[in-house]
Design a protein around this motif. Sequence first.
Motif, PDB file in Angstrom:
ATOM      1  N   LEU A   1       4.463  -9.193   6.334  1.00 59.71           N
ATOM      2  CA  LEU A   1       6.164  -9.482   6.118  1.00 59.71           C
ATOM      3  C   LEU A   1       6.624  -9.233   4.277  1.00 59.71           C
ATOM      4  CD1 LEU A   1       8.888  -9.245   7.365  1.00 59.71           C
ATOM      5  CD2 LEU A   1       8.982 -11.761   7.168  1.00 59.71           C
ATOM      6  N   ASP A   2       5.300 -10.021   3.654  1.00 57.72           N
ATOM      7  CA  ASP A   2       5.741  -9.888   2.394  1.00 57.72           C
ATOM      8  C   ASP A   2       5.490  -9.278   1.199  1.00 57.72           C
ATOM      9  OD1 ASP A   2       3.306 -11.730   3.312  1.00 57.72           O
ATOM     10  OD2 ASP A   2       3.461 -13.479   1.849  1.00 57.72           O
ATOM     11  N   LYS A   3       4.443  -8.370   1.966  1.00 57.58           N
ATOM     12  CA  LYS A   3       3.753  -6.855   1.319  1.00 57.58           C
ATOM     13  C   LYS A   3       4.209  -5.867   1.356  1.00 57.58           C
ATOM     14  CE  LYS A   3      -1.433  -8.014   2.039  1.00 57.58           C
ATOM     15  NZ  LYS A   3      -2.792  -6.791   2.228  1.00 57.58           N
ATOM     16  N   SER A   4       4.174  -5.382  -0.408  1.00 60.51           N
ATOM     17  CA  SER A   4       5.375  -3.995  -0.548  1.00 60.51           C
ATOM     18  C   SER A   4       4.130  -3.157  -0.424  1.00 60.51           C
ATOM     19  CB  SER A   4       5.613  -4.298  -1.512  1.00 60.51           C
ATOM     20  OG  SER A   4       4.118  -4.090  -2.660  1.00 60.51           O
TER      21      SER A   4
ATOM     22  N   GLU B   1       1.339  -3.143  -1.960  1.00 57.71           N
ATOM     23  CA  GLU B   1      -0.086  -4.020  -2.007  1.00 57.71           C
ATOM     24  C   GLU B   1      -0.675  -3.769  -0.375  1.00 57.71           C
ATOM     25  OE1 GLU B   1       1.797  -8.408  -4.058  1.00 57.71           O
ATOM     26  OE2 GLU B   1       2.767  -7.328  -1.858  1.00 57.71           O
ATOM     27  N   PHE B   2       0.125  -2.861   0.872  1.00 60.87           N
ATOM     28  CA  PHE B   2      -0.818  -2.409   1.738  1.00 60.87           C
ATOM     29  C   PHE B   2      -1.009  -1.544   1.314  1.00 60.87           C
ATOM     30  CE2 PHE B   2      -0.866   0.047   5.424  1.00 60.87           C
ATOM     31  CZ  PHE B   2      -0.377  -0.665   6.523  1.00 60.87           C
ATOM     32  N   PHE B   3      -1.623  -0.547   0.731  1.00 60.94           N
ATOM     33  CA  PHE B   3      -2.272   0.562   0.362  1.00 60.94           C
ATOM     34  C   PHE B   3      -3.551   0.109  -0.376  1.00 60.94           C
ATOM     35  CE2 PHE B   3       1.581   2.733   2.692  1.00 60.94           C
ATOM     36  CZ  PHE B   3       0.620   2.600   3.717  1.00 60.94           C
ATOM     37  N   GLU B   4      -3.086  -1.153  -1.418  1.00 67.71           N
ATOM     38  CA  GLU B   4      -3.652  -1.047  -2.214  1.00 67.71           C
ATOM     39  C   GLU B   4      -5.441  -1.207  -1.987  1.00 67.71           C
ATOM     40  OE1 GLU B   4      -3.364  -4.313  -5.943  1.00 67.71           O
ATOM     41  OE2 GLU B   4      -2.805  -4.792  -4.095  1.00 67.71           O
ATOM     42  N   ASP B   5      -5.661  -1.531  -1.056  1.00 60.47           N
ATOM     43  CA  ASP B   5      -7.199  -1.272  -0.103  1.00 60.47           C
ATOM     44  C   ASP B   5      -7.940  -0.228  -0.013  1.00 60.47           C
ATOM     45  OD1 ASP B   5      -7.429  -3.735  -1.850  1.00 60.47           O
ATOM     46  OD2 ASP B   5      -6.773  -4.885   0.047  1.00 60.47           O
TER      47      ASP B   5
ATOM     48  N   ILE C   1      11.217  -1.591  10.839  1.00 60.35           N
ATOM     49  CA  ILE C   1      10.007  -1.083  10.867  1.00 60.35           C
ATOM     50  C   ILE C   1       9.244  -1.458  10.332  1.00 60.35           C
ATOM     51  CG2 ILE C   1      10.546   1.434  12.064  1.00 60.35           C
ATOM     52  CD1 ILE C   1      10.456   1.978   9.347  1.00 60.35           C
ATOM     53  N   THR C   2       9.126  -2.046   9.575  1.00 64.64           N
ATOM     54  CA  THR C   2       8.718  -2.783   8.257  1.00 64.64           C
ATOM     55  C   THR C   2       8.200  -4.382   9.116  1.00 64.64           C
ATOM     56  OG1 THR C   2       9.976  -4.118   7.428  1.00 64.64           O
ATOM     57  CG2 THR C   2       9.693  -2.261   6.336  1.00 64.64           C
ATOM     58  N   HIS C   3       8.143  -4.717  10.063  1.00 64.95           N
ATOM     59  CA  HIS C   3       8.018  -5.988  10.224  1.00 64.95           C
ATOM     60  C   HIS C   3       6.858  -6.562  11.683  1.00 64.95           C
ATOM     61  CE1 HIS C   3       9.209 -10.376  12.172  1.00 64.95           C
ATOM     62  NE2 HIS C   3       9.628 -10.412  11.067  1.00 64.95           N
ATOM     63  N   PRO C   4       5.955  -7.195  11.345  1.00 67.72           N
ATOM     64  CA  PRO C   4       4.867  -7.198  12.154  1.00 67.72           C
ATOM     65  C   PRO C   4       5.218  -7.365  13.409  1.00 67.72           C
ATOM     66  CG  PRO C   4       4.682  -8.261   9.982  1.00 67.72           C
ATOM     67  CD  PRO C   4       6.023  -8.360  10.302  1.00 67.72           C
TER      68      PRO C   4
ATOM     69  N   ILE D   1      -6.406   5.434  -1.384  1.00 66.47           N
ATOM     70  CA  ILE D   1      -5.856   6.871  -1.362  1.00 66.47           C
ATOM     71  C   ILE D   1      -5.188   6.671  -2.216  1.00 66.47           C
ATOM     72  CG2 ILE D   1      -5.582   5.824   1.497  1.00 66.47           C
ATOM     73  CD1 ILE D   1      -2.691   5.708   0.063  1.00 66.47           C
ATOM     74  N   GLY D   2      -6.049   6.916  -3.792  1.00 70.84           N
ATOM     75  CA  GLY D   2      -5.248   7.696  -5.285  1.00 70.84           C
ATOM     76  C   GLY D   2      -4.549   6.760  -5.604  1.00 70.84           C
ATOM     77  N   LYS D   3      -3.938   6.039  -6.857  1.00 74.38           N
ATOM     78  CA  LYS D   3      -3.426   5.345  -7.765  1.00 74.38           C
ATOM     79  C   LYS D   3      -2.628   4.267  -7.416  1.00 74.38           C
ATOM     80  CE  LYS D   3      -4.836   6.779 -11.882  1.00 74.38           C
ATOM     81  NZ  LYS D   3      -5.524   7.952 -11.914  1.00 74.38           N
ATOM     82  N   SER D   4      -2.502   3.363  -6.342  1.00 72.06           N
ATOM     83  CA  SER D   4      -1.867   2.562  -5.818  1.00 72.06           C
ATOM     84  C   SER D   4      -0.509   2.318  -6.350  1.00 72.06           C
ATOM     85  CB  SER D   4      -1.745   1.232  -5.489  1.00 72.06           C
ATOM     86  OG  SER D   4      -2.276   0.104  -6.694  1.00 72.06           O
ATOM     87  N   LYS D   5      -0.630   2.496  -7.872  1.00 72.83           N
ATOM     88  CA  LYS D   5       0.822   2.772  -9.283  1.00 72.83           C
ATOM     89  C   LYS D   5       1.230   3.628  -8.910  1.00 72.83           C
ATOM     90  CE  LYS D   5       0.093  -2.837  -9.522  1.00 72.83           C
ATOM     91  NZ  LYS D   5       0.234  -3.659 -10.965  1.00 72.83           N
ATOM     92  N   ASN D   6       0.789   4.256  -8.580  1.00 71.07           N
ATOM     93  CA  ASN D   6       1.631   6.107  -8.616  1.00 71.07           C
ATOM     94  C   ASN D   6       2.759   6.058  -9.427  1.00 71.07           C
ATOM     95  OD1 ASN D   6       3.480   5.604  -5.847  1.00 71.07           O
ATOM     96  ND2 ASN D   6       2.452   6.894  -5.122  1.00 71.07           N
ATOM     97  N   LEU D   7       3.554   5.474  -9.325  1.00 73.38           N
ATOM     98  CA  LEU D   7       5.321   5.748  -9.914  1.00 73.38           C
ATOM     99  C   LEU D   7       5.087   5.131 -11.521  1.00 73.38           C
ATOM    100  CD1 LEU D   7       7.881   4.219  -7.328  1.00 73.38           C
ATOM    101  CD2 LEU D   7       6.623   7.064  -7.746  1.00 73.38           C
TER     102      LEU D   7
END
Length: 299
Positions: free
Chosen positions: A214-217, A220-224, A95-98, A227-233
């Motif tokens: 494929l090479d985005k975590s 990184e996908f939701f960075e732009d 499900i993560t593959h383009p 929707i809140g702090k991307s590095k929420n952890l």
Amino acid sequence: MGKSSKDKRDLYYRRAKEEGWRARSAFKLLQLNEQFELFKGISKVVDLCAAPGSWSQVLSRELYEVQKNPNGQIVAVDLQPMTPINGVTTLQADITHPKTLQRILDEFHGELADFVCSDGAPDVTGLHDLDEYIQAQLILSALQLTTCILKPGGTFVAKIFRGRDIDLLYSQLSYLFEKVICAKPRSSRGSSLEAFIVCLNYRPRPEWVPKLELDKSTEEFFEDANIGKSKNLEFLDLPNDERVIAKFIACGDLNDTDSDATYTLEGRREVLDPIQMPTSPPYKQALEMKRRGALVRNK
């Protein structure tokens, strides 16, 4: 669902066999639908992490037998192979593959889905913090794909493990959906951390075009998307206005079977055959090696 299991006295387990469902999880989706009318007006559906296919069975029955929708389409995706289901296109894919995204869009001829669901979960370790983290990442992976294929106003449903920081996920989802609700079906054991997040009325972020690479975590996908702090952890001590408490709803008839209880079956118990034999059991390779005489026990 095999003949022997620790759940053999669980009436949901037995009812699933009697009614022809591949797994007892079918009742979870049915009870969620009773509460939220998830199937109302849907035509194009994507079932992520679908194997062995009980949710796809429910969706197939709803679209083709109940609604008799001639335009209904269901795409089921899983890394594991699935035995065919009437009216369901099964994709053995990541499900993560383009390429998986493109295959789904091709099946829908470029149209977007009305409803996306995921009953996927990792093999639990018993270490709750680790299990919750892995499940959260799985949800975000499903959400990535969902933002690329779900039409505005659509619905997303996914399994979650409720933990200490689950409200961080609620917060992110609330930026993308008008309503975010945590639901616990009657058929889900009360002793389990499992619940389901029901996200209603998808609202794409303004000027954000989700693109699966494929090479985005997931970070990184939701960075732009804003929707809140991307590095929420890394920011668990968020101010109260950035934390969201989702409404919690128990689904299903309170007079129905208790999923945490066991029951004595009256009279002689009939052993029911599995609805669906395993398509790729982990012991298959060992059995083949044993037949060839390649499996030898060390003395």
